[in-house]
Design a protein around this motif. Structure first.
Motif, mmCIF file in Angstrom:
data_model
loop_
_atom_site.group_PDB
_atom_site.id
_atom_site.type_symbol
_atom_site.label_atom_id
_atom_site.label_comp_id
_atom_site.label_asym_id
_atom_site.label_seq_id
_atom_site.Cartn_x
_atom_site.Cartn_y
_atom_site.Cartn_z
ATOM 1 N N LEU A 55 0.839 -1.201 0.000
ATOM 2 C CA LEU A 55 0.000 0.000 0.000
ATOM 3 C C LEU A 55 0.873 1.250 0.000
ATOM 4 C CD1 LEU A 55 -2.676 1.484 0.145
ATOM 5 C CD2 LEU A 55 -2.667 1.177 2.626
ATOM 6 N N ILE A 56 1.945 1.242 0.781
ATOM 7 C CA ILE A 56 2.850 2.390 0.808
ATOM 8 C C ILE A 56 3.397 2.674 -0.586
ATOM 9 C CG2 ILE A 56 5.088 3.214 1.663
ATOM 10 C CD1 ILE A 56 4.499 1.688 4.277
ATOM 11 N N LYS A 57 3.808 1.613 -1.289
ATOM 12 C CA LYS A 57 4.327 1.777 -2.651
ATOM 13 C C LYS A 57 3.255 2.318 -3.596
ATOM 14 C CE LYS A 57 7.950 -1.750 -2.356
ATOM 15 N NZ LYS A 57 8.445 -3.048 -2.885
ATOM 16 N N LYS A 58 2.038 1.816 -3.425
ATOM 17 C CA LYS A 58 0.946 2.280 -4.298
ATOM 18 C C LYS A 58 0.642 3.753 -4.035
ATOM 19 C CE LYS A 58 -1.000 0.370 -6.901
ATOM 20 N NZ LYS A 58 -0.888 0.367 -8.400
ATOM 21 N N LEU A 59 0.658 4.164 -2.780
ATOM 22 C CA LEU A 59 0.386 5.559 -2.445
ATOM 23 C C LEU A 59 1.493 6.489 -2.949
ATOM 24 C CD1 LEU A 59 -0.980 5.141 1.195
ATOM 25 C CD2 LEU A 59 -2.303 5.695 -0.848
ATOM 26 N N GLU A 60 2.707 5.950 -3.138
ATOM 27 C CA GLU A 60 3.830 6.750 -3.640
ATOM 28 C C GLU A 60 3.891 6.774 -5.159
ATOM 29 O OE1 GLU A 60 7.138 4.869 -1.787
ATOM 30 O OE2 GLU A 60 6.906 5.964 0.121
ATOM 31 N N GLU A 61 3.113 5.919 -5.795
ATOM 32 C CA GLU A 61 3.152 5.781 -7.251
ATOM 33 C C GLU A 61 2.660 7.053 -7.935
ATOM 34 O OE1 GLU A 61 0.458 3.113 -10.062
ATOM 35 O OE2 GLU A 61 1.835 1.866 -8.893
ATOM 36 N N GLN A 62 3.487 7.589 -8.829
ATOM 37 C CA GLN A 62 3.121 8.816 -9.541
ATOM 38 C C GLN A 62 2.394 8.441 -10.838
ATOM 39 O OE1 GLN A 62 3.509 11.881 -8.083
ATOM 40 N NE2 GLN A 62 4.064 10.515 -6.402
ATOM 41 N N SER A 63 1.098 8.238 -10.702
ATOM 42 C CA SER A 63 0.279 7.807 -11.837
ATOM 43 C C SER A 63 -1.167 8.178 -11.561
ATOM 44 C CB SER A 63 0.392 6.285 -12.029
ATOM 45 O OG SER A 63 -0.150 5.604 -10.901
ATOM 46 N N PHE A 64 -2.006 8.007 -12.562
ATOM 47 C CA PHE A 64 -3.443 8.240 -12.408
ATOM 48 C C PHE A 64 -3.993 7.357 -11.283
ATOM 49 C CE2 PHE A 64 -7.845 7.162 -13.447
ATOM 50 C CZ PHE A 64 -8.407 8.413 -13.680
ATOM 51 N N GLY B 296 -2.255 5.844 -8.816
ATOM 52 C CA GLY B 296 -1.681 6.229 -7.531
ATOM 53 C C GLY B 296 -2.379 7.440 -6.944
ATOM 54 N N ASP B 297 -2.749 8.379 -7.791
ATOM 55 C CA ASP B 297 -3.447 9.578 -7.329
ATOM 56 C C ASP B 297 -4.813 9.225 -6.748
ATOM 57 O OD1 ASP B 297 -3.672 12.466 -7.064
ATOM 58 O OD2 ASP B 297 -5.137 12.367 -8.686
ATOM 59 N N ILE B 298 -5.496 8.278 -7.378
ATOM 60 C CA ILE B 298 -6.792 7.843 -6.854
ATOM 61 C C ILE B 298 -6.634 7.229 -5.468
ATOM 62 C CG2 ILE B 298 -8.665 6.163 -7.148
ATOM 63 C CD1 ILE B 298 -8.429 6.589 -10.156
ATOM 64 N N TYR B 299 -5.621 6.366 -5.308
ATOM 65 C CA TYR B 299 -5.385 5.748 -4.001
ATOM 66 C C TYR B 299 -5.055 6.795 -2.946
ATOM 67 C CZ TYR B 299 -5.662 0.844 -5.400
ATOM 68 O OH TYR B 299 -6.125 -0.376 -5.808
ATOM 69 N N ARG B 300 -4.259 7.792 -3.307
ATOM 70 C CA ARG B 300 -3.924 8.848 -2.344
ATOM 71 C C ARG B 300 -5.162 9.639 -1.935
ATOM 72 N NH1 ARG B 300 0.683 8.898 -5.551
ATOM 73 N NH2 ARG B 300 -0.168 10.405 -7.025
ATOM 74 N N ARG B 301 -5.996 9.962 -2.897
ATOM 75 C CA ARG B 301 -7.182 10.779 -2.595
ATOM 76 C C ARG B 301 -8.188 10.004 -1.749
ATOM 77 N NH1 ARG B 301 -8.700 13.000 -8.459
ATOM 78 N NH2 ARG B 301 -10.464 13.948 -7.346
ATOM 79 N N VAL B 302 -8.388 8.729 -2.080
ATOM 80 C CA VAL B 302 -9.323 7.928 -1.275
ATOM 81 C C VAL B 302 -8.752 7.689 0.112
ATOM 82 C CG1 VAL B 302 -10.540 5.728 -1.076
ATOM 83 C CG2 VAL B 302 -10.329 6.829 -3.308
ATOM 84 N N SER B 303 -7.447 7.424 0.196
ATOM 85 C CA SER B 303 -6.799 7.228 1.490
ATOM 86 C C SER B 303 -6.969 8.454 2.383
ATOM 87 C CB SER B 303 -5.310 6.928 1.287
ATOM 88 O OG SER B 303 -4.635 6.863 2.526
ATOM 89 N N ALA B 304 -6.741 9.635 1.808
ATOM 90 C CA ALA B 304 -6.891 10.874 2.583
ATOM 91 C C ALA B 304 -8.328 11.066 3.042
ATOM 92 C CB ALA B 304 -6.442 12.061 1.732
ATOM 93 N N LEU B 305 -9.263 10.685 2.193
ATOM 94 C CA LEU B 305 -10.682 10.838 2.525
ATOM 95 C C LEU B 305 -11.082 9.967 3.706
ATOM 96 C CD1 LEU B 305 -13.575 11.877 1.693
ATOM 97 C CD2 LEU B 305 -13.767 9.747 0.409
ATOM 98 N N ILE B 306 -10.758 8.671 3.633
ATOM 99 C CA ILE B 306 -11.276 7.750 4.655
ATOM 100 C C ILE B 306 -10.415 7.691 5.921
ATOM 101 C CG2 ILE B 306 -12.426 6.342 2.917
ATOM 102 C CD1 ILE B 306 -10.255 4.234 3.295
#
Length: 275
Positions: A184-193, A195-205
């Motif tokens: 998950l850490i790697k996915k959240l660091e991924e600079q891609s479309f 990865g951005d979705i995972y970061r935004r959902v992670s921040a939300l929940i």
């Protein structure tokens, strides 16, 4: 040039805007009726990507009304697979890709009755089947988070979805699954479309205020198929499962092109009590 003519230049599959076809696809198993503009039956997942990219380009034109609604067997009773723009029929995405002793990978347009025959050969079952098991598809079961007569014991379809290949709003295929710990850490660091979705959902929940609202809104029932189950996708820090978020969303978050199901061994005897 009509929308159908434009789409014929984009996809390998069929494109149909004949009145009889539009009338056929204007209904599901509900009371609703909405006549679409065109029916597209993609041959494969790449065709789905082409349609999404085509729509993205069209939306750049001001005041353009265009959208995509994915449809399989059309047995939904809430109007989910009807639309007044593009209906994307998954009838060609109907193959069982693989099956092992614990799981199966299948395309969304495969009828459950055919899928069930194949899993039963290995003494396995997807137990969340519904009363419409002879006419519905596995993709519809995921899109609606279906559950039937075995729901109380075995749970809904969401319990058995391990991974989903979906075409998202960027018009590309993405594999969604439960990421935990280092992955998950790697996915959240991924600079891609993605990865951005995972970061935004992670921040939300993971926001404590949001989390309290989500938990308060969680239905206190055994069967809830309304979708957008933010309470059931992890905490956003230790785990995050966007495949689970897709289940029940009726294609509004992405178009499913491949499903990995976990399966169970059916009991040799069963009974049902109706109260």
């Amino acid at each position: 040039m009509s929308l159908a003519d434009e789409l014929k230049k984009v996809v390998k599959g069929e494109v149909d805007d004949a009145p009889a076809a539009l009338e056929k696809y204007s209904r599901d198993a509900s009371l609703f009726r909405m006549v679409p503009e065109v029916i597209v039956s993609p041959l494969d997942a790449d065709d789905v990507c082409r349609v999404v990219k085509f729509v993205n380009e069209k939306k750049k034109i001001p005041k353009t009304h265009i959208s995509i609604t994915a449809r399989a067997a059309g047995t939904d009773m809430s109007g989910g697979p009807i639309n007044d723009s593009i209906i994307l029929d998954t009838k060609h995405l109907n193959k069982l890709i693989s099956i092992s002793d614990t799981e199966a990978i299948v395309q969304p347009g495969m009828f459950f009755r055919d899928f069930d025959k194949e899993t039963k050969k290995k003494n396995l079952e997807l137990p969340s089947y519904t009363a419409s098991r002879e006419i519905n598809t596995v993709g519809g079961m995921v899109a609606n988070d279906s559950g039937g007569e075995k729901n109380l014991k075995y749970g809904k379809t969401a319990r058995y979805v391990e991974e989903l290949e979906v075409v998202l709003a960027d018009g590309e295929k993405h594999t969604l699954k439960n990421y935990q710990g280092e992955t998950l850490i790697k996915k959240l660091e991924e600079q891609s479309f993605e990865g951005d979705i995972y970061r935004r959902v992670s921040a939300l929940i993971s926001n404590p205020i949001h989390r309290a609202v989500i938990e308060a809104a969680k239905p206190k029932v055994k069967k809830n198929s309304s979708g957008y189950a933010l309470w059931d996708i992890g905490d956003g820090k230790n785990s995050l499962n966007l495949a689970r978020l897709m289940v029940g969303a009726q294609g509004t978050l992405g178009i499913i092109t491949k499903i990995k199901f976990s399966l169970v061994r059916p009991k040799p005897f069963a009974s049902m009590v109706i109260l």
